[in-house]
Scaffold this active site. Structure first.
Site, PDB file in Angstrom:
ATOM      1  N   ASN A  79      67.843 110.206  81.856  1.00 56.99           N
ATOM      2  CA  ASN A  79      68.222 108.852  81.406  1.00 56.99           C
ATOM      3  C   ASN A  79      68.344 107.971  82.634  1.00 56.99           C
ATOM      4  O   ASN A  79      68.505 108.472  83.745  1.00 56.99           O
ATOM      5  CB  ASN A  79      69.588 108.914  80.689  1.00 56.99           C
TER       6      ASN A  79
ATOM      7  N   HIS B 256      80.422 124.435  84.994  1.00 57.82           N
ATOM      8  CA  HIS B 256      80.641 123.108  85.566  1.00 57.82           C
ATOM      9  C   HIS B 256      82.107 122.915  85.927  1.00 57.82           C
ATOM     10  O   HIS B 256      82.995 123.394  85.228  1.00 57.82           O
ATOM     11  CB  HIS B 256      80.246 122.021  84.560  1.00 57.82           C
TER      12      HIS B 256
ATOM     13  N   SER C 162      71.043 121.752  82.115  1.00 55.91           N
ATOM     14  CA  SER C 162      71.148 121.265  80.730  1.00 55.91           C
ATOM     15  C   SER C 162      69.789 121.070  80.075  1.00 55.91           C
ATOM     16  O   SER C 162      68.969 120.306  80.574  1.00 55.91           O
ATOM     17  CB  SER C 162      71.843 119.896  80.687  1.00 55.91           C
TER      18      SER C 162
ATOM     19  N   ALA D 235      69.990 118.281  84.969  1.00 48.31           N
ATOM     20  CA  ALA D 235      69.703 116.995  84.328  1.00 48.31           C
ATOM     21  C   ALA D 235      70.472 115.953  85.113  1.00 48.31           C
ATOM     22  O   ALA D 235      71.597 116.211  85.536  1.00 48.31           O
ATOM     23  CB  ALA D 235      70.173 117.030  82.886  1.00 48.31           C
TER      24      ALA D 235
ATOM     25  N   HIS E 204      75.006 112.140  75.556  1.00 50.93           N
ATOM     26  CA  HIS E 204      74.514 113.475  75.946  1.00 50.93           C
ATOM     27  C   HIS E 204      73.288 113.878  75.129  1.00 50.93           C
ATOM     28  O   HIS E 204      72.451 114.655  75.598  1.00 50.93           O
ATOM     29  CB  HIS E 204      75.634 114.513  75.798  1.00 50.93           C
TER      30      HIS E 204
ATOM     31  N   TYR F 152      83.591 120.121  85.564  1.00 53.05           N
ATOM     32  CA  TYR F 152      84.210 119.278  84.529  1.00 53.05           C
ATOM     33  C   TYR F 152      84.729 120.083  83.344  1.00 53.05           C
ATOM     34  O   TYR F 152      85.554 119.599  82.565  1.00 53.05           O
ATOM     35  CB  TYR F 152      83.256 118.173  84.043  1.00 53.05           C
ATOM     36  N   GLU F 153      84.254 121.320  83.201  1.00 49.58           N
ATOM     37  CA  GLU F 153      84.755 122.152  82.102  1.00 49.58           C
ATOM     38  C   GLU F 153      86.191 122.610  82.368  1.00 49.58           C
ATOM     39  O   GLU F 153      86.834 123.166  81.483  1.00 49.58           O
ATOM     40  CB  GLU F 153      83.856 123.378  81.924  1.00 49.58           C
TER      41      GLU F 153
ATOM     42  N   HIS G 176      73.570 125.158  77.043  1.00 51.54           N
ATOM     43  CA  HIS G 176      73.710 126.147  78.112  1.00 51.54           C
ATOM     44  C   HIS G 176      73.937 127.513  77.490  1.00 51.54           C
ATOM     45  O   HIS G 176      74.928 127.723  76.794  1.00 51.54           O
ATOM     46  CB  HIS G 176      74.912 125.813  79.008  1.00 51.54           C
TER      47      HIS G 176
ATOM     48  N   MET H 142      76.465 116.039  87.632  1.00 51.93           N
ATOM     49  CA  MET H 142      77.797 116.662  87.669  1.00 51.93           C
ATOM     50  C   MET H 142      77.735 118.143  88.033  1.00 51.93           C
ATOM     51  O   MET H 142      78.610 118.924  87.642  1.00 51.93           O
ATOM     52  CB  MET H 142      78.472 116.512  86.295  1.00 51.93           C
ATOM     53  N   SER H 143      76.712 118.537  88.781  1.00 46.80           N
ATOM     54  CA  SER H 143      76.583 119.970  89.099  1.00 46.80           C
ATOM     55  C   SER H 143      75.868 120.147  90.435  1.00 46.80           C
ATOM     56  O   SER H 143      75.825 119.237  91.251  1.00 46.80           O
ATOM     57  CB  SER H 143      75.786 120.675  87.989  1.00 46.80           C
TER      58      SER H 143
HETATM   59  N1  HPA Z   1      75.310 110.625  85.025  1.00 45.81           N
HETATM   60  C1  HPA Z   1      75.871 111.796  85.380  1.00 45.81           C
HETATM   61  N2  HPA Z   1      75.387 112.972  85.005  1.00 45.81           N
HETATM   62  C2  HPA Z   1      74.272 112.985  84.265  1.00 45.81           C
HETATM   63  C3  HPA Z   1      73.641 111.804  83.853  1.00 45.81           C
HETATM   64  C4  HPA Z   1      74.186 110.567  84.259  1.00 45.81           C
HETATM   65  O1  HPA Z   1      73.680 109.470  83.946  1.00 45.81           O
HETATM   66  N3  HPA Z   1      72.554 112.180  83.115  1.00 45.81           N
HETATM   67  C5  HPA Z   1      72.542 113.534  83.082  1.00 45.81           C
HETATM   68  N4  HPA Z   1      73.588 114.031  83.772  1.00 45.81           N
END
Ligand code: HPA
Length: 277
Positions: free
Chosen positions: A235, A83, A30, A113, A247, A85-86, A61, A211-212
């Protein structure tokens, strides 16, 4: 749908566009896709044109396979990934990795990320992944095993190559980046974690959460590929961060560290190419 024949079909298609054999693969996460735009004399293939690839559709992406050659060594770069989650089947999320393996890559650099859990991490840090925890609730190798791809019960003791960790560390030092290393933990997403979940993940030994990456690393190791991972800590994780997660913050931080990230990846790549030559 996701068997050896499907993989071979995608590999053959890519070979009609780019006839050289890539040695190194890179997956850009990302907000980190711009690295591929720094490459010269590229062959670019949209994922949607590759047989049996899904099309990527998340902001930040691009969904392109970028192929190029540097000093006689060919590189395959995935600008964007699929992903879980998609809503993709887990096998579709790792299909591109199998195709890179089928093309012949020996080394793979996975980037993403991630949220920072380790209290020493700050947004904008780059963390070298030393190990992972799979909490996605699924393993991409579940189901029939094709021995042409890899063994039934692949070892994961050294999934992130110590040699590559040390190469990344040296290159971070050389450009004065703070060295952060740690364990990446993957959840399925797409909701971010609760503060209670982050406390639990910290107890479990996670330094960063995302998440990847984990399914891709498992699939690559299954094929005997040497793996490196870099997380951009975009973050602080939920409950550690003083603000709610968004996001936008993820893409903004990735954008802020873009220059450092590109420099680091370029230097790592140059060192790997030098070692091959
Ligand atoms: N949690 C999960 N996935 C992420 C985060 C997070 O804080 N930041 C970027 N991808």
């Amino acid at each position: 749908m996701n068997n050896y024949e499907n993989m071979a079909e995608a590999v053959d298609f890519i070979k009609t566009k780019f006839s050289k054999k890539p040695e190194i693969g890179i997956v850009l996460g990302s907000g980190l896709g711009d690295f591929a735009n720094t490459m010269k004399n590229t062959t670019i293939i949209d994922y949607s044109d590759i047989p049996n690839f899904k099309s990527a559709n998340i902001k930040g992406h691009a969904g392109k396979l970028v192929l190029c050659e540097i000093n006689g060594v060919s590189i395959a770069i995935m600008q964007g990934r699929f992903h879980y989650y998609e809503g993709h089947d887990i096998l579709d999320t790792i299909f591109p990795i199998r195709v890179l393996g089928g093309l012949g890559i020996k080394k793979l650099i996975l980037t993403n990320a991630a949220g920072g859990i380790n209290s020493n991490f700050l947004p904008g840090d780059l963390m070298i992944i030393t190990d992972h925890i799979n909490m996605m609730g699924i393993n991409p190798l579940r189901g029939d095993n094709d021995e042409k791809i890899g063994t039934r019960f692949p070892d994961m003791s050294n999934i992130y190559s110590k040699k590559l960790v040390s190469i990344i560390e040296d290159n971070m030092k050389a450009i004065n980046l703070n060295i952060k290393k740690g364990v990446y933990l993957a959840l399925s997403g797409p909701s971010y974690e609760t503060p209670a979940e982050i406390k639990m993940l910290a107890t479990l030994g996670a330094d960063a959460v995302g998440m990847s990456t984990v399914p891709e690393a498992i699939a690559a190791r299954h094929m005997g590929i040497e793996i490196a991972g870099i997380s951009c800590i975009t973050n602080l994780a939920a409950g550690i961060s003083k603000t709610e997660l968004d996001h936008k913050e993820v893409t903004e931080t990735a954008n802020r560290v873009k220059a450092d990230f590109i420099k680091l990846l370029t230097n790592i790549l140059n060192q790997l190419i030098k070692e091959i030559n």
